[in-house]
Design a protein around this motif. Structure first.
Motif, PDB file in Angstrom:
ATOM      1  N   ARG A   1       0.909  -1.063  -0.172  1.00 13.21           N
ATOM      2  CA  ARG A   1       0.038  -0.012  -0.039  1.00 13.21           C
ATOM      3  C   ARG A   1       0.921   1.211  -0.040  1.00 13.21           C
ATOM      4  N   ASP A   2       2.119   1.120   0.738  1.00 11.08           N
ATOM      5  CA  ASP A   2       2.873   2.369   0.628  1.00 11.08           C
ATOM      6  C   ASP A   2       3.392   2.596  -0.473  1.00 11.08           C
ATOM      7  N   ASP A   3       3.876   1.547  -1.301  1.00  8.43           N
ATOM      8  CA  ASP A   3       4.048   1.744  -2.843  1.00  8.43           C
ATOM      9  C   ASP A   3       3.236   2.392  -3.773  1.00  8.43           C
TER      10      ASP A   3
ATOM     11  N   ALA B   1     -10.471  -3.187   0.681  1.00  8.39           N
ATOM     12  CA  ALA B   1     -11.613  -3.824   0.678  1.00  8.39           C
ATOM     13  C   ALA B   1     -11.174  -5.279   1.070  1.00  8.39           C
ATOM     14  N   TRP B   2      -9.911  -5.602   1.239  1.00  8.69           N
ATOM     15  CA  TRP B   2      -9.433  -6.996   1.710  1.00  8.69           C
ATOM     16  C   TRP B   2      -8.549  -6.891   2.940  1.00  8.69           C
ATOM     17  N   ASN B   3      -8.647  -5.587   3.475  1.00 11.06           N
ATOM     18  CA  ASN B   3      -7.998  -5.408   4.728  1.00 11.06           C
ATOM     19  C   ASN B   3      -6.477  -5.789   4.580  1.00 11.06           C
ATOM     20  N   ALA B   4      -5.635  -5.487   3.364  1.00  8.63           N
ATOM     21  CA  ALA B   4      -4.605  -5.824   3.020  1.00  8.63           C
ATOM     22  C   ALA B   4      -3.623  -4.554   2.819  1.00  8.63           C
ATOM     23  N   ASP B   5      -2.462  -4.968   3.568  1.00  4.25           N
ATOM     24  CA  ASP B   5      -1.169  -3.964   3.301  1.00  4.25           C
ATOM     25  C   ASP B   5      -0.374  -4.167   2.098  1.00  4.25           C
ATOM     26  N   PHE B   6      -0.341  -5.525   1.749  1.00  3.07           N
ATOM     27  CA  PHE B   6       0.538  -5.942   0.499  1.00  3.07           C
ATOM     28  C   PHE B   6      -0.250  -6.931  -0.128  1.00  3.07           C
ATOM     29  N   ALA B   7       0.440  -7.221  -1.426  1.00  2.00           N
ATOM     30  CA  ALA B   7      -0.321  -8.295  -2.326  1.00  2.00           C
ATOM     31  C   ALA B   7       1.199  -9.018  -2.999  1.00  2.00           C
ATOM     32  N   ILE B   8       1.103 -10.348  -2.885  1.00  2.00           N
ATOM     33  CA  ILE B   8       2.038 -11.009  -3.702  1.00  2.00           C
ATOM     34  C   ILE B   8       1.394 -11.885  -4.583  1.00  2.00           C
ATOM     35  N   PRO B   9       1.660 -11.592  -5.929  1.00  2.00           N
ATOM     36  CA  PRO B   9       1.320 -12.315  -7.143  1.00  2.00           C
ATOM     37  C   PRO B   9       1.779 -13.905  -7.291  1.00  2.00           C
ATOM     38  N   VAL B  10       0.915 -14.701  -7.646  1.00  2.36           N
ATOM     39  CA  VAL B  10       1.310 -16.268  -7.904  1.00  2.36           C
ATOM     40  C   VAL B  10       1.173 -16.530  -9.286  1.00  2.36           C
ATOM     41  N   ARG B  11       2.291 -16.784  -9.734  1.00  6.46           N
ATOM     42  CA  ARG B  11       2.332 -16.897 -11.394  1.00  6.46           C
ATOM     43  C   ARG B  11       2.792 -18.209 -11.755  1.00  6.46           C
ATOM     44  N   ASP B  12       2.062 -18.678 -12.921  1.00  3.37           N
ATOM     45  CA  ASP B  12       2.664 -19.949 -13.758  1.00  3.37           C
ATOM     46  C   ASP B  12       2.387 -19.425 -15.093  1.00  3.37           C
ATOM     47  N   GLY B  13       3.409 -18.702 -15.335  1.00  5.32           N
ATOM     48  CA  GLY B  13       3.266 -18.099 -16.629  1.00  5.32           C
ATOM     49  C   GLY B  13       2.023 -17.133 -16.874  1.00  5.32           C
ATOM     50  N   GLN B  14       1.459 -16.930 -16.278  1.00  2.00           N
ATOM     51  CA  GLN B  14       0.429 -15.962 -16.117  1.00  2.00           C
ATOM     52  C   GLN B  14      -0.076 -15.818 -14.486  1.00  2.00           C
ATOM     53  N   LEU B  15      -0.987 -14.861 -13.975  1.00  2.00           N
ATOM     54  CA  LEU B  15      -1.558 -14.692 -13.004  1.00  2.00           C
ATOM     55  C   LEU B  15      -2.527 -15.806 -12.443  1.00  2.00           C
ATOM     56  N   VAL B  16      -2.197 -16.590 -11.455  1.00  2.00           N
ATOM     57  CA  VAL B  16      -3.093 -17.762 -11.129  1.00  2.00           C
ATOM     58  C   VAL B  16      -3.650 -17.483  -9.588  1.00  2.00           C
ATOM     59  N   ALA B  17      -3.015 -16.693  -8.775  1.00  2.00           N
ATOM     60  CA  ALA B  17      -3.447 -16.778  -7.543  1.00  2.00           C
ATOM     61  C   ALA B  17      -2.802 -15.232  -7.146  1.00  2.00           C
ATOM     62  N   LEU B  18      -3.349 -14.731  -5.677  1.00  2.00           N
ATOM     63  CA  LEU B  18      -2.774 -13.623  -4.952  1.00  2.00           C
ATOM     64  C   LEU B  18      -2.992 -14.104  -3.581  1.00  2.00           C
ATOM     65  N   ILE B  19      -1.833 -13.627  -2.801  1.00  2.00           N
ATOM     66  CA  ILE B  19      -1.712 -13.581  -1.472  1.00  2.00           C
ATOM     67  C   ILE B  19      -1.897 -12.163  -0.807  1.00  2.00           C
ATOM     68  N   LEU B  20      -2.913 -11.795  -0.278  1.00  2.00           N
ATOM     69  CA  LEU B  20      -3.075 -10.396   0.320  1.00  2.00           C
ATOM     70  C   LEU B  20      -3.151 -10.527   1.833  1.00  2.00           C
ATOM     71  N   GLY B  21      -2.057  -9.732   2.514  1.00  2.00           N
ATOM     72  CA  GLY B  21      -1.813  -9.822   3.766  1.00  2.00           C
ATOM     73  C   GLY B  21      -2.139  -8.437   4.275  1.00  2.00           C
ATOM     74  N   GLY B  22      -2.490  -8.569   5.663  1.00  2.00           N
ATOM     75  CA  GLY B  22      -2.749  -7.161   6.576  1.00  2.00           C
ATOM     76  C   GLY B  22      -1.570  -7.125   7.200  1.00  2.00           C
ATOM     77  N   ALA B  23      -1.406  -6.195   8.136  1.00  2.00           N
ATOM     78  CA  ALA B  23      -0.220  -5.755   9.099  1.00  2.00           C
ATOM     79  C   ALA B  23       0.025  -6.785   9.744  1.00  2.00           C
ATOM     80  N   LYS B  24       1.220  -6.864  10.589  1.00  2.00           N
ATOM     81  CA  LYS B  24       1.667  -7.833  11.639  1.00  2.00           C
ATOM     82  C   LYS B  24       0.758  -7.331  12.993  1.00  2.00           C
TER      83      LYS B  24
END
Length: 793
Positions: free
Chosen positions: A357-359, A378-401
């Motif tokens: 979110r800072d970025d 909306a997902w109460n997330a501070d960061f998002a990590i893409p999960v790729r297999d040639g293309q975007l297949v999943a997301l990891i959305l995490g909030g603050a520690k």
């Protein structure tokens, strides 16, 4: 949060004033006491407001709250009048005692009623609450309840009942219970959504202070116990105290540090161990949901996040759906999905790594204006990590520690590595499900096929045996699967072994013995199976039961015979009528010329001749009705052909007909009856000689079908150089009594067709090469039983 702060402030102010009362001058004691009562009157007021709004405002708002507010403000103001506290009684050597006015009991009733109503309201909310809100209510209710009961007892009940306020100094200490419960709920359960960040240094310092307190307390206890010697003040005692201090610090400091980390959600993680655990977990589960859940639990256990969601792309790729999610508030309302067209998804498609979110805030004019930031919120997330297999297949959305610590580079490196492992796990799960789906699909297809399917490995072990194969062979699958080929019929073994030997796709007809004793004619389509390097690793045979087809063919032949009976009857009547007419004519004249010896002699010759003609016709008719039940056995086709040609060589030389014979060596054996085969070829050869009265060439070729080995046929071609047969008559030459010769009976080729049918052979006529003469072609099925074939050789 404002009412929580108001309640905490009034409690703290009240406690401080109670302590201040002990140290002020007698002249100010009355003022301080009246301020204490004025402040105390606001405590139940703020508590009742807090009970109404926490954790969510009550709807509708209780009407009694307005009355409580009015009464609290009124009593707080009246506390400065003599109606609640009239004065202070100073007694030498004792603490000063307040003198209560006429409204003191009203103050006490107000206090008890307000706290009673507030605690009851919280209890009702607690009974209805679930999850995170219930935990927060429990801590608030327990802390406030203990504080209220203790403070009311020491500062209200005791003065009213016993007329002394000497114990009121202990009332503020009960606020420590509320303070402890509130602090624990704030740190562990985000009470009032307050986020407290306690640095590691402060946490460790608190641990060290606690350890030092234990040492100092132990020293004071020893000195008090041995007041005369003061052991900790002697040189030897100082040495032991120092050693004890060192041992205690070495023993307790790490434990206190770990305890503080665990309590404040700061347990250290081993990145290498987590990566190994993630790799092991991703290879354990074949269900995508379990794969995602295992990875989510692994991340949650390592980083202790306020919220975590793992979203996986749905089948059509239009959205990402939450498969795993966790939040400190179980009642948090998670969105149903994240559209593939969302701004956050577009950002992550182009991002090389984690997106925070800072970025997003650093490059946008305002954080709230950035659409990707809105998606993160909306997902109460501070960061998002893409999960790729040639293309975007999943997301990891995490909030603050939960600890409030910032995310560091090693945290994101760990998350990106785990995201790569998650991608592999999802791919493996997807491939597993595809394999299972294909397997189930194939099994269903095999189960409902009318054709039997038998597959074997390269070592000859049966791996597939569908229900149709059970029905055709009469063998249960349990007795065949996983067993060698010898459990199957010999003919089926042969075609499968040919496939394992590398023979390419082919089709043949075989006869197998059913378990019930029946002989079934089958058409078998066989092919070899190859691995990626082209090596044979198995074979598969598809069995089609032609019993019904053969029965239909027999029915057709029977119908054809019935249809031919009419034509045959007409032919027979015609052929028999002529000699009968001659015999009848002579018989009618016999009474008139009975004395004419020449007439009688002529009549006798004609009668014998015509009767012989009828007998010959009947003989040909008997030959036409070839018995269908004569025994077939393995025959080398070269033998009956060669013997028949030897019989006709003299006749061919007499008619100046040249014989050209081409017989392929090592012909496969066929099933047949030698005498019937000789009759078949004799008729064909004589028919050819008859049409070449002035000489010509009779060609006989015999060969196995090498271009189509799957057909399993031996082809005999008899070709003459006679005048030929018109094309429109080629299909009729096998009909009884149809002939193109002036003196023929039309039964010779019909007999040939009958013999061919009895041998399951095909027989047809076609124009000769270059349109010269006629060719008669016979195709006979070869014998596949290797044992019998070897016996023939």
């Amino acid at each position: 949060n404002r009412w929580f702060a108001a309640y905490a402030t009034t409690l703290a102010t009240w406690g401080a004033l109670v302590g201040l009362r002990r140290i002020v001058s007698p002249e100010l004691t009355l003022v301080v006491v009246r301020v204490i009562f004025s402040t105390a009157a606001l405590i139940p007021l703020s508590f009742c407001h807090l009970a109404v709004v926490f954790p969510r405002p009550s709807s509708p708002r209780p009407r009694v709250l307005q009355a409580i507010t009015t009464a609290g403000l009124l009593i707080s103001g009246l506390a400065f009048s003599p109606w609640i506290v009239t004065g202070i009684e100073h007694v030498t050597g004792k603490a000063s005692q307040p003198q209560y006015g006429v409204l003191h009991k009203v103050f006490a009733i107000y206090f008890v009623l307000c706290f009673g109503w507030g605690v009851t309201h919280l209890a009702v909310k607690l009974r209805r609450a679930r999850g995170f809100a219930r935990v927060q209510l429990q801590y608030l209710l327990f802390g406030a309840g203990i504080t209220t009961v203790g403070a009311l007892t020491t500062n209200l009940v005791v003065p009213l009942v016993f007329g002394t306020s000497r114990f009121s100094v202990y009332g503020p200490y009960f606020t420590l219970f509320w303070l402890g419960f509130a602090a624990h709920s704030i740190v562990r359960h985000r009470l009032m959504d307050i986020r407290v960040v306690i640095s590691r240094t402060a946490a460790y310092a608190a641990g060290w202070v606690l350890t030092a307190g234990l040492l100092v307390g132990s020293a004071v206890f020893l000195d008090a116990l041995y007041a005369v010697s003061n052991p900790t003040l002697t040189p030897l005692g100082a040495v032991f105290l120092g050693l004890g201090s060192s041992v205690l610090f070495l023993a307790f400091a790490p434990r206190i540090r770990r305890l503080a980390d665990r309590y404040l959600y700061r347990p250290a993680y081993d990145a290498a161990q987590l990566i190994r655990e993630g790799s092991r977990t991703m290879g354990t589960f074949s269900d995508p949901t379990r794969v995602v859940t295992a990875m989510g639990e692994l991340i949650e256990g390592a980083l202790h996040l306020e919220s975590l969601a793992v979203l996986v792309r749905n089948r059509d790729g239009h959205a990402l759906l939450p498969v795993f999610h966790s939040h400190v508030d179980p009642a948090f309302a998670w969105p149903d999905s994240l559209p593939a067209s969302a701004a956050l998804v577009r950002e992550l498609r182009e991002a090389s790594g984690a997106l925070t979110r800072d970025d997003l805030a650093s490059r946008a004019e305002g954080e709230s204006r950035d659409p990707a930031t809105v998606d993160l919120r909306a997902w109460n997330a501070d960061f998002a990590i893409p999960v790729r297999d040639g293309q975007l297949v999943a997301l990891i959305l995490g909030g603050a520690k939960l600890s409030g610590d910032s995310f560091f580079g090693e945290d994101f490196s760990l998350l990106e590595t785990l995201a790569s492992e998650l991608s592999i796990g999802l791919k493996n799960a997807q491939l597993y499900h595809e394999v299972v789906s294909i397997k189930e699909y194939n099994e269903r297809v095999l189960a409902y096929m009318d054709s039997g399917v038998i597959a074997v490995r390269e070592d000859g072990v049966v791996t597939t045996f569908n229900p149709a194969a059970e029905r055709i062979t009469g063998l249960p699958a349990g007795d065949v699967l996983g067993q060698p080929l010898r459990r199957l019929d010999g003919a089926v073994q042969t075609v499968l072994r040919d496939g394992l030997a590398g023979q390419r796709e082919w089709e043949t007809e075989i006869a197998v013995s059913h378990a019930e004793g029946r002989i079934l004619p089958l058409v078998v389509h066989t092919t070899a199976l190859h691995d990626h390097e082209g090596r044979v690793n198995g074979a598969i045979a598809v069995l089609n039961d032609h019993s019904r087809l053969k029965a239909l063919e027999e029915e057709k032949r029977r119908a054809d015979r019935l249809a031919a009976m009419g034509a045959m009857a007409t032919g027979i009547a015609h052929e028999i009528r002529n000699p009968l007419v001659a015999i009848k004519t002579f018989a009618e004249l016999l009474p008139e010329r009975s004395d004419d010896e020449e007439f009688k002699s002529t009549f006798a010759k004609v009668a014998v001749k015509e009767i012989h003609r009828i007998e010959k016709l009947l003989g040909r008719l008997r030959a036409l009705a070839v018995p269908a039940a004569f025994n077939l056995h393995p025959v080398d086709l070269q033998v009956p052909i060669a013997e028949t040609l030897d019989l006709l060589r003299g006749e061919a030389d007499r008619r100046r007909v040249r014989l050209v014979v081409e017989i392929e060596p090592d012909l496969p054996p066929i099933m047949g009856e030698p005498d019937q085969l000789k009759q078949l070829f004799l008729n064909l050869f004589l028919n050819a000689l008859d049409v070449m009265a002035s000489g010509g060439t009779l060609s006989v070729s015999v060969r196995a079908d090498r271009e189509r080995p799957d057909r399993g046929l031996v082809t005999v071609r008899v070709t003459d150089t006679g005048p030929g047969i018109p094309r429109e008559q080629l299909t009729r030459v096998f009909e009884p009594f149809f002939t193109t010769k002036s003196s023929g009976t039309g039964l010779g080729l019909a007999i040939c067709r009958s013999i061919a049918d009895a041998h399951r052979a095909a027989l047809w006529a076609e124009a000769g090469p270059a349109g010269v003469g006629t060719a008669f072609v016979v195709q006979l099925p070869v014998l596949f039983d290797a044992v019998l074939a070897e016996a023939v050789r």
